[in-house]
Each structure stands twice: as C-alpha cells, then as structure tokens.
Design an enzyme around this catalytic site. Structure first.
Site, PDB file in Angstrom:
ATOM      1  N   THR A  15      22.658 -70.441   7.186  1.00 30.83           N
ATOM      2  CA  THR A  15      23.803 -69.839   7.574  1.00 30.83           C
ATOM      3  C   THR A  15      24.008 -68.657   8.534  1.00 30.83           C
ATOM      4  OG1 THR A  15      24.084 -69.253   4.669  1.00 30.83           O
ATOM      5  CG2 THR A  15      25.419 -67.969   6.047  1.00 30.83           C
ATOM      6  N   GLY A  35      17.239 -65.209   3.035  1.00 36.32           N
ATOM      7  CA  GLY A  35      16.465 -64.021   2.464  1.00 36.32           C
ATOM      8  C   GLY A  35      14.827 -64.132   3.039  1.00 36.32           C
ATOM      9  N   GLU A  42      23.883 -70.487  -1.669  1.00 33.05           N
ATOM     10  CA  GLU A  42      23.783 -71.883  -1.635  1.00 33.05           C
ATOM     11  C   GLU A  42      25.113 -72.325  -2.035  1.00 33.05           C
ATOM     12  OE1 GLU A  42      21.395 -73.146  -0.697  1.00 33.05           O
ATOM     13  OE2 GLU A  42      20.310 -70.938  -0.695  1.00 33.05           O
TER      14      GLU A  42
END
Length: 670
Positions: free
Chosen positions: A158, A197, A440
């Site tokens: 992302t 993350g 996601e």
C-alpha cells in the site's frame, strides 16, 4: 508438543460465582461441550478447539503477564516496548515447547501477546510469500533466516496514493546491468509506502511491491516482489537512502506499528527479486515462469487470516454482551423486582439475530477455509478453481466484516456505559473489526471483484449452457423457488438462491443493453447494484453452508433443535433486511414477510432464550484471551471493574499535581 494432552474445557459450571449467571447455565437444554466439539473440533477445523485449549493454557501461564499494567494504562512507547518484549518471549516459548505446526505457532503468538504480536505480518504473510513466490534457491537461503527471525519483514504494498489497485503502484525497481542490481525509488509523494504493519519501528526488511523496469527504464515488466533490507542488522538504524517511520496513532495502539517508507536510489542485488513466477538474468532479460495467477494465493491466504482474526473478535464481542446481559439488572417490574436486561425483548432483538449471524459466519468461514486448504494440495485443481476461490474470499471479507462491524457496535451499545470502557473488551474487538474493513482491500472494492466474477459466470452460461460450473454458483441453472406458506430449512436456501439468480440475470442483461460508451463506464455506473448483487450471492453461500451444518446435527440430539432455531433466526432476520428484493421479485408477499418478522421471530427468541449463555460459552474463551471485565466466565463483572479501575496510574496520587498548584496559588498564568 503432544496433541490434546489437556483438551478439557477451560471452565466448568461450578466455576461460576455470580448466582444469576449460574442460573442461566443450569437452565440450559444443550450440552455446551457437545456443541463446542461439533462446531470447532477436528484438526482440519480452522479453530481446532482442542489444540487451541492447550495452547491457551500454556500461553496464559507465563509469568511475564504479571509484570505490567493493563494495556489501556500504558503510554504509546510503553505499549510498543511491552509488545516487543512479549513477542520475543512468545518466540522463545514456542521453541522451548517445540511447537512446530505453523498454524499452532501463529495461535500461540497471538494469544501470548493478546493479539498484539509484533511480527504478525512477518509470520502470517511474509513467510508464506517466501515459501510460495521465491525460487528454490532463494528459499534455501531465506527461509532459515526468516524462520529464526534474523530477517523480520513487513509486506510493503500500500502506498500513500494507491492501495487495492496494485497495477497503479508508483514505487520503481530499475535494473542496472553494470552492477547486476536493482535501483529502488519512491519517485513521488504518493509513491510513499504507507500503512504496512510492523514497518514503522520493528522490521529490518520489507517485501516490496514495485514496478519492474528492465533491461532499462523504458521497458516496464509489471509489478514484482523484492526483498529489501531497510535497517542495519546490528544497530537497527535505517540504511542509507531509507526514510522510515511510524504513521500517526490510531485506535489507541490497536493496530501494530504501521509505518511509512521512502526509498532514494537504494540498491539491492538482482537475486533479491522473488523469481518463482518471473526471472531477470544478468543481462536484464525478463522471463515469466509458472503461472502468475499463483500470486493471488498469497492475497487469498492473508485475506482468510484476516477474516479468521476478525471472527474471533466478533465472537469475543458476542460472548461479552450476552454474559453481561445475563447478570445486569435494570428497571422495576410490577412485582417490585429489577429485570434482567437479557429478558427484555428489545435486548433480545439486538443480541439474538447478532448471535445467529455470528454462528452463520463461523460455519461458512470454516467451509471456505477448508476449501482453500483442500485446493492448495493440488496446483492444477487450485488454478482451475482459483476464480471462484478469489471471488468467495473477496465477497466473504467484504460482506461479513461490514456486518461484523455493526454487530460489534450493537454489542457495545447493549452493554451500556460500561461497554464503552476499554476494560469491557468490546472497544478492542470493535476497533479491530473496524480496521479490518479497510485492511487487505476495502470491503466495497472487494465486493466488486465478486460481482465481476458473477458476470463472467453468467456470460459463460449464456455462451455455453453447460453444467460444468463452480459449486457456489450451480444455483444459477436451477428452477426458481415456488412460494409456500410454510417455509422449511431448505426453502430458505432456495429462496435466497432464487433471489440471487434473478438479480444476477437482471444485472447481466442490463449491462449488455447499456448504451454507455465503454464496459468501464457501464460497470461504474451500475456499481451500486453490482455490489448489492454480490452481497446477495454471499448470502446464498452463507445460508447454504449453515443449512449443511444444521443437517449434520441430528446425531447430536441436544444441539440439533437449537442450531435449527439459530438458522431460522438468521434466515428470517436477513430476509427482512432485504425484503424489498423479495417483494419486488415476487418471491414472497409483504404480508408473509411481516408475519415472519412479527410472529415467528419473537417465538424463536423465546425458544432460544434458555440457551443464550450456553451458546456463547461454546466458544470456550479463557478469561486471559477474552480480556474483559464484563465477560468473565465467573460473572464477577462489577468486582473486576473496580479492581481494574484501582489499577489506573492516575489514582496513585490522592491530589493531582495541577490541583496542588491551584490550591497553593502557584499555577502559572502562562
């Protein structure tokens, strides 16, 4: 670790200390352990309750858990440091206990660190990517380093300006023949990797998704995956050309060290591009290998893992709300006694449809997860069924997390003001599901993927008219359901399948007859109806999975009727929410739907009422994992709330420093 060495339930009924909760359990008509094993028993079940019980006991007994305050009383830095410390302790314990099964290791990590495992992305996604997307030579080199946590990686896809549409990613990897390396850059602001993350402060590598250019900047070869070291392995300092940091705080640390990354002329060896599905030689020649569709496997795998985690948060929320509603009394009845809030029809209207939906989602997920791992054992079959699997995983995530978020909020509200406390456990569950709605892939974007699949299937039926169809869409060739006044179990499946069939066929014809200039414009202009169509398809999948599970229950006499009641509640509740379709498509008259809602549903609530606590007890959470003052098994919610409040560090001083200054007249005016 010997399997099932300690597989008994975490609690027995005599562990209940609250008399009202004890009464609930004693009045149940079903055997809680029988239901638990029916729903979650077996090694092929994604929740494999018997192994989970053993792992929870091992994880919760570690002395490190007695060394710190509850998470909500920690500062951001204290929270982060504790999670790192606990994560390494969890890794040590896994090795000491010789837990070798990857799924069991992942469970242990999550439970040990209360779902804040600092290397979650590394163990869930990056190891999977190395195993499935790296060449054999790369795997031999990288897997031992990754499995031993010498390499700790995040998945960097992302960007600040792009997320789900990976074809539009802007990060670049340009091959340089002179040095046999790739030069990596984030050439624009929007190319900045944003949100991955564990990337902000934790990992030393990333799996970077970037546009490949080879043999030079003029030749694009599409998106590829690269292993990129971003921190020094000895000092943990960012490497030259790397700007990395944590993004702003969200949800009081609920998510895990999400970061940003910018790269300026960072070089990596050519061999650090994953080369199972594509290869670049020393001359810069690009060659595709294998089937690029296998790349979807990594995304499907991670999507299923996210759904799994979100469903655990959902059943935690349901457990807390139902147990607390059984011990909370509010309002005087005509006899002058307070009423248990679980006895109010309005509370039942909140919780019973939510509980039936939770059971439906769990059952359907178990079916989907087992389908995925069945296909993974055969590459040819996997590729053949991949379009259906991709559509189902997209649709399931998009549909169920949207509704799960609402249910978690219903559970929060159902517990009144106490439910707003972090100590309730509900805030953490709700926020975790909320974040999952975007992780996601945005839910609406994913449902559009399901819609595209359904249109292609419809085109296939129109062009070929054959019966060789994926199992989840075979209903498209069935005759429509015929109305009846007494709707039985399978009737609901056929009713929802007929509705979905009509919506898909109508939408397909509408798309064909569109006067818009391009397929893109046609799709975008009809996207609202297409997403609705995709949701309807997912409801048929979930309904059919629930029905199949109910049909297996008669061999368990004590639970069969209760599961059937839950099925009816789910079916009627979902039907009334979508009643416009059923009336417009002339599948059911409005009067019949009104009767189902106002007469049948309340009767089902009354039938289920004695078993509501047992139905959530069957999820068999240990108090350590549930981490809720309101949802404790023993029912001592008020005692737990007071104990938690007294731990608040702000209570250490009887008079806060600011009031000392005010009372002494020393408060600065500046």
């Amino acid at each position: 670790m010997s399997e099932y060495a300690d597989a008994k339930p975490h609690y027995q009924i005599n562990d209940t200390k609250n008399i009202h909760l004890l009464t609930e359990r004693q009045s149940a008509t079903i055997n809680v352990e029988e239901l638990t094993q029916f729903m979650f028993g077996g090694s092929n079940n994604p929740f494999d309750i018997n192994i989970r019980r053993q792992l929870i006991r091992l994880a919760s007994s570690h002395p490190i858990h007695q060394t710190h305050l509850p998470f909500e009383y920690l500062s951001a830095d204290e929270h982060y440091s504790l999670c790192i410390r606990k994560s390494f302790a969890a890794i040590d314990e896994v090795n000491r206990l010789n837990i070798t099964n990857p799924k069991h290791r992942a469970w242990f990590y999550d439970i040990f660190v209360s779902y804040y495992f600092s290397f979650y992305i590394h163990t869930s996604m990056c190891l999977y990517a190395i195993e499935n997307l790296a060449s054999e030579e790369q795997k031999q080199q990288l897997l031992p380093l990754a499995q031993s946590f010498q390499i700790i990686a995040s998945y960097a896809q992302t960007e600040l300006g792009h997320g789900t549409d990976i074809r539009r990613l802007e990060t670049e990897a340009v091959f340089d023949r002179k040095t046999d390396s790739f030069i990596l850059n984030t050439p624009t602001l929007t190319a900045t990797k944003f949100w991955p993350g564990s990337m902000g402060r934790t990992v030393n590598h990333v799996l970077l998704m970037a546009q490949l250019y080879t043999p030079d900047r003029e030749h694009s070869c599409g998106i590829q995956m690269f292993l990129v070291q971003i921190r020094d392995l000895k000092t943990h300092e960012p490497l030259p050309g790397v700007e990395v940091g944590e993004i702003s705080t969200r949800f009081a640390h609920i998510l895990g060290d999400n970061g940003y990354l910018r790269l300026t002329n960072v070089r990596i060896p050519r061999t650090h591009m994953f080369m199972k599905l594509a290869h670049v030689d020393s001359e810069g020649r690009f060659q595709r290998r294998g089937d690029a569709r296998l790349l979807y496997g990594t995304m499907v795998h991670e999507r299923l893992r996210l759904i799994n985690t979100s469903l655990i948060a959902l059943i935690q929320a349901m457990t807390i709300a139902v147990r607390y509603s059984a011990i909370r009394f509010q309002g005087l009845n005509p006899s002058g006694k307070e009423t248990r809030i679980l006895d109010y029809p309005l509370q039942q209207e909140k919780l019973i449809p939510s509980l039936s939906t939770t059971y439906a989602f769990l059952i359907a997920f178990i079916k989907l997860d087992q389908y995925f791992f069945q296909l993974k054992s055969n590459d040819d079959l996997y590729l053949q069924q991949l379009p259906e699997l991709h559509a189902l995983s997209c649709g399931f995530k998009g549909y169920t997390l949207t509704i799960s978020e609402r249910i978690a909020q219903i559970c929060r509200v159902a517990c009144g003001g106490h439910g707003f406390l972090v100590a309730s456990g509900l805030v953490t569950s709700r926020n975790g599901i909320d974040g999952g709605c975007s992780a996601e892939g945005d839910n609406v974007v994913l449902l559009q993927q399901t819609a595209r699949y359904l249109l292609k299937i419809m085109q296939h039926i129109e062009d070929n008219n054959d019966a060789n169809m994926h199992s989840s869409v075979t209903y498209l060739n069935l005759p429509l359901w015929s109305s009846t006044t007494n709707i039985k179990l399978d009737d609901y499946c056929r009713l929802f399948e007929s509705r979905s069939q009509l919506l898909i066929k109508d939408m397909y014809r509408k798309m064909l007859e569109s006067s818009l200039s391009s397929p893109y414009d046609t799709f975008i202009n009809n996207s609202i109806e297409l997403v609705h169509m995709a949701k309807a398809h997912m409801e048929t999948f979930i309904m059919r999975a629930f029905y199949e599970q109910v049909k297996k229950a008669p061999q368990y006499s004590s639970i069969a009727s209760v599961l059937e009641q839950l099925f009816y509640v789910y079916a009627i509740h979902t039907l009334r929410n979508e009643s416009t379709d059923f009336i417009r498509l002339r599948l059911l008259p409005a009067d019949q739907i009104y009767d189902l809602e106002t007469r049948i549903l309340p009767d089902l609530y009354a039938q289920l009422r004695p078993n509501l606590v047992t139905l959530v007890d069957a999820f068999d959470f240990h108090d350590f994992e549930l981490n809720s003052c309101l949802g404790r098994y023993d029912g001592q919610a008020y005692e737990a709330l007071m104990e938690r409040a007294r731990l608040n560090p702000s209570n250490r001083r009887k008079v806060p420093p600011i009031w000392v200054s005010i009372k002494q007249g020393t408060l600065s005016k500046i």
